[in-house]
Structure formats: structure tokens, C-alpha cells
Design a protein around this motif. Structure first.
Motif: not given
Length: 215
Positions: A21, A25, A29, A41, A49, A52-53, A71, A74
């Protein structure tokens, strides 16, 4: 005869996927112009997910792709890393197989996207052991809310008092306990002494601590 059940978390408990992960990411990103930092982070560690996005988009809004597309990029990257390099956590396959052979109903409750579940279970060759799986993607709230555990209990057709849950995260322990399930925590080594795990009924260093006496 009363049905007995065991419900497992997935990432960090059954499969060593947390590094995947982090890698996915950073790759995705960064390609969108996001300037990732270790401190930021760490704030996203327990998020889904999508969360986070959205977190990174608010700080570094990009234009070329939608939030949903990024997303999915990822998730696709994590899926590929699991297929290529995924390995079980110590004792994971043995404990799942042990419950299955003893005719327990075996379930899975995870915050991970639903489409990664089959990838993990097939990679570990334990898909045949599971009777009910749930992702927080399909419930109203993610862990530490108990919704994803209540969903799995319903699929397994068992009562919480006839079930045991296994979790590696403090938020997962809170979710399982809120669902009324006895819970065994298996924290990562760096977080083993975190007082947030005090809710758990037992705490293990690894799933290798499972024995017949546990039952």
C-alpha cells in the motif's frame, strides 16, 4: 448444534501487504504531482483508499484524472504487487486451515476494497476455507465502526458470542469488540505495547501462538 465462527482481518494479519500500500500510494500520487511526506503519510495509515485519495487531492489537487480513477490506479497497483510478491503473515495459513478443518464458520472483515479480497485469498491458497467475506466498501462506516463485522456475522449466520475475531490494528479491535466478539490482537512488533490494544481479550506476538487450547 451451535455454529462457531472465526473472523479474520486481512491486511497486516493474513498477508504482509502494508508495504505494498505504501509503495503503490507513493508511485501513483507522486505521478500526479503530490509531494508526499512521512508525517502526512502517517496520518493516512488507517484510512480507506478513497479517504487517502481525497486527503492528497485536497492538499495537491490534480487535473488529469478524477479522484475515482486515481483511487483505482492505487488499487490496481496493490493488486499487481500482491499477485507478484504477496506472502502470508507467520501462522496465517495454518490458523485459517485449522478452524476450517474443525468445521468452524470462517469469515473475513476488512477495510480493504472488495476486489482485493479474492486476490489475497487465492494468492494464499485459502479461499476455499471462507464462508463469508465483507469489505467496509459495502457498509455505511469503516472500522472502528462494527458494521463490517456485523455484516460478516450475518453472512456466517452466527451470534457474536459464538465467534472469535483476529485483528492486527487497534481500530479493528475496537470494531470487533463493538460487535460483541471476543478478540485476539496480533499487533505489529513496533506497536505491540500500544495501550489502544487493551480492549482485546488476548494479545499475541504472531498467529503462531494459536494452539488447540486456544479453542
Amino acid at each position: 448444534m451451535t455454529s462457531l465462527a472465526a473472523i479474520f482481518d486481512m491486511d497486516g494479519l493474513l498477508i504482509d501487504s502494508e508495504p505494498f500500500w505504501a509503495k503503490a500510494e507513493r508511485m501513483v500520487f507522486s505521478s500526479m504531482g503530490v509531494e508526499l511526506s512521512d508525517s502526512l503519510c502517517r496520518q493516512t495509515a488507517a484510512m480507506t483508499t478513497r479517504e487517502v485519495t481525497e486527503f492528497w487531492y485536497r492538499r495537491f489537487p490534480w487535473k488529469r484524472k478524477s479522484i475515482e480513477d486515481v483511487e483505482n490506479d492505487v488499487i490496481d497497483c496493490v493488486d499487481e504487487l500482491i499477485r507478484r510478491h504477496g506472502k502470508p503473515m507467520p501462522g496465517a495459513k495454518q490458523i485459517v486451515d485449522s478452524f476450517h478443518r474443525r468445521n468452524y464458520r470462517v469469515g473475513l472483515s476488512t477495510n480493504s476494497p472488495y476486489r482485493l479480497i479474492n486476490t489475497v485469498l487465492e494468492k494464499l491458497d485459502i479461499a476455499q476455507c471462507f464462508h463469508g467475506i465483507s469489505s467496509s466498501e459495502h457498509v455505511e462506516r469503516r472500522k472502528p465502526d462494527p458494521a463490517v463485522y456485523l455484516s460478516t456475522l450475518q453472512k456466517l449466520k452466527v451470534k457474536p458470542e459464538h465467534c472469535v475475531a483476529f485483528e492486527d490494528s487497534a481500530s479493528g479491535v475496537k470494531a470487533a469488540k463493538a460487535a460483541g466478539i471476543k478478540t485476539i490482537a496480533v499487533p505489529p512488533a513496533y506497536n505491540f505495547d500500544n495501550p489502544d490494544y487493551s480492549l482485546a481479550d488476548r494479545k499475541w506476538r504472531s498467529l503462531h501462538e494459536f494452539t488447540k487450547e486456544t479453542l
